[in-house]
Design an enzyme around this catalytic site. Sequence first.
Site, PDB file in Angstrom:
ATOM      1  NE  ARG A 127     -11.665  -9.841  85.319  1.00  0.00           N
ATOM      2  CZ  ARG A 127     -11.368  -8.854  86.205  1.00  0.00           C
ATOM      3  NH1 ARG A 127     -11.503  -9.353  87.430  1.00  0.00           N
ATOM      4  NH2 ARG A 127     -10.552  -7.866  85.980  1.00  0.00           N
ATOM      5  NE  ARG A 169      -1.579  -0.588  88.005  1.00  0.00           N
ATOM      6  CZ  ARG A 169      -2.860  -0.806  89.082  1.00  0.00           C
ATOM      7  NH1 ARG A 169      -2.772  -0.431  90.167  1.00  0.00           N
ATOM      8  NH2 ARG A 169      -3.841  -1.638  88.593  1.00  0.00           N
ATOM      9  CE  LYS A 312     -11.827  -4.672  81.963  1.00  0.00           C
ATOM     10  NZ  LYS A 312     -10.685  -5.051  82.739  1.00  0.00           N
ATOM     11  CB  THR A 370     -16.585  -2.296  88.477  1.00  0.00           C
ATOM     12  OG1 THR A 370     -15.917  -2.685  87.537  1.00  0.00           O
ATOM     13  CG2 THR A 370     -15.644  -1.534  89.637  1.00  0.00           C
TER      14      THR A 370
END
Length: 567
Positions: A127, A169, A312, A370
């Site tokens: 990945r 962020r 996702k 995760t």
Amino acid sequence: MATINLRGPGISPASKSDAAGGRLSSAKNLTGSPQFGYEFINSSKKQRVRKSVNSIAVKSMKIVGQSQEPALSTNGPVFLSSESSLSPPQISADAQRKTKIVCTIGPSTSSREMIWKLAETGMNVARLNMSHGDHASHKKTIDLVKEYNAQFNEKVISIMLDTKGPEVRSGDVPKPIFLQEGQEFNFTITRGVSTNDTVSVNYDDFINDVEPGDILLVDGGMMSLGVKSKTKDLVKCEVIDGGELKSRRHLNVRGKSATLPSITDKDWEDIKFGVDNQVDFYAVSFVKNAQVVFELKDYLKRCNADIRVIVKIESADSIVNLPSILAASDGAMVARGDLGAELPIEEVPILQEDIIIRCQNLQKPVIVATNMLESMIDHPTPTRAEVSDISIAVRQGSDAIMLSGETAHGKFPLKAVKVMHTVALRTESSSNNLVPLARKSAKKSHMGEIFGYHAATIANTIGTPIIVFTRTGSMAVILSHYRPFSTIFAFTSVKRVQQRLMLYHGVMPIYMEFSDDAEETFSRALNILVDKSLVKEGQYVTLVQSGAQPIWRQESTHHIQVRMVQG
């Protein structure tokens, strides 16, 4: 006319096998072997079904009483006595793990030596996390993986490009800011601000997305703040759970998704990079609706790019639109970090199982990701809860399980892969890990599914591995859906298909050119498996020829043969 033949070893001739290497037995080799046959012929003028059964003793197969039910095992049915029902099953030395492992490549694993070691330890998919690194560093990883793949026909590593997505962020801070419970702290859309009580965010609509009473989560819940009020450029908060706020931390609003587009300008640049370098999969972050998938697939079609789209599932919006998103996609990833930040954390395990079931019903691969071995970023052994987490994902039927920071920047990347491999293999060998085939049914209108169902049933009944010959990968995918106990060896003459199939549960894709002679091709495939110690002489195997694109006949044909591997 579509013809389907199911032939036992005593029915299917192999007169040309001796010249091709002698791995396939003919009827005369199999005195005492079971014989069975089905023939389905469909045409516009007639339908005929013939069935013949000749039951005779089978050498080297133990007969058990009707009252004894076989346990489900990756290596075939396992019959447990009352005394040994609680004993751990024996895992053979040559057992193949079926649940695939996705490894994120980063500073800890980007060297040629480490990529080779990851592959040999158990990595199936590499990945590339586009949230970190640049195109030059990711190109180096792609080239190294392709170099590894070029050395083998029976081994392959797929490449998955994971887009950054529309992340909100915090800004840069000269040094970490320690936030204490009850402290007032602010976020501003003014760029470049960094004080002890205020920092910037990178998203101008942040002001519009939050309201008083909302809960802000930093890094998926490592810290949390309650929104008290806001002005035209400032969000005023009170710290609920404190900690150290470092530069560029990920921010979520619990229960809400940012109004940013799912695919950003940076993502499009990264997607083009993936097209240019022929990656196998995109993992698209923060997919909110099916239109995002259609838009990306239209782009890939214009580029003539054979790249599959994995969505996702990690936002509140994606859950609302889950059925249509999954239907549009080629597979899904349960991205539990952001999913647990945007939704109540107690919902995550329930959603994980629901998404896995939905993907299984759609015959699409699903990845659980995760925090699977988060503690192994810094420690050489996992927590017991992490081991259970892996086992649960495997039992639920996930096609793949993923490592992120554990292999990207962790101290023990190889140990993390080894732990994941060992736990998955042990779980697969247990008696309760797979959904019984009887609970899955084939669509009666789809001949390929009917055949895949019965091929898996035959392989399970007589305890054989499955060998499928396919140019598109479709039959291997169908067989994977029915979760046969043994490995599916998928021979294909198309490299891209081989790489794509590596993500699917139980499929070991092998590249091999097909000749015009079916028997010679069958025998050559058996030679490869015997030479690599993947099957043994004297072992029965189930051969499946896909019919979506006929390989050896003019017409579309599916057929199954059960044969013994001969020396």
